[in-house]
Scaffold this motif. Sequence first.
Motif: not given
Length: 299
Positions: A165-173, A198-203, A210-213, A294-296
Amino acid sequence: MSSLNRRTFTILTEVTSDLPESYYQEHDIRPVPMQYTLDGTEHEGGVQGPEELHLFYDKLREGVPAKTSAVSPEQMTGLFRRELEADRDVLYLGFSSGLTSGYQSALLARDSLLEEYPGRIVCVDSLCASLGQGLFLDYVVRKRDEGLDLEACGKAAEEIRQHVCHYFTVDDLNHLYRGGRVSKTAAIFGTMLGIKPVMHVDEEGRLIPHGKVRGRRQSLDSLVASMGGKLSQELPNPYVFISHGDCEADARYVADQVKSRYGVPCKVMNPIGPIVGAHSGPGTVALFFLGKDRAEKRL
């Protein structure tokens, strides 16, 4: 293949696995370099140390453009042939085909050598990136060290990849915008409002939302929370891997939260190399672990 005639094999993987040089050396892995261009100058993206990567990210912060290119079939053929001529079989664990064409180059290289070296090259698409690819590789290395042969390690790799499972967040869009991951409007307004994706690598090995905050700390906490929904008793995590875009303090915060919340330590924490970093940018933090799948839910 019996133990009496079992041939040794070499594991190759692109430097997009973002592992430190010491890991490759300790475990006898051949890192495959990839090319990148920074401010119009081409570089070989081999394994780089923290100081080199800090300078790379400083350039990105200054707005210097960076581009990357995949490994060609000719390059891959040369790498495979070198090992085969030394009487070593090849297990190639490729950077996700959802993000680059390198895996296709490996298949073309394998097929070009098939008549000369039948059955001696196994190629597996990791569907992974950065230290997710590194964690995937680490799992296969452990299987190799347990005594599994070429074919069995290839099968183990195929069986585990959907659990990395992969979950990423970035500071600069804006870096995601340049890479085509978000629209220009989303980058502008998201930056103004302090939105952190917040992003992830899918199947299929693609980087998707994946989401945003709102706010940096919330985005880091979201990575940790995402892990909780994926943990499985059938596939326990001995450790996690964490990579970062020249922001070690934030990566250590995530590692501390994972250890506190789930009791799982971080084994490898390392900067994201220039190949992935050219697209994710400085300030990226990524968490990798073994999970149910990995399913989301698509956003």
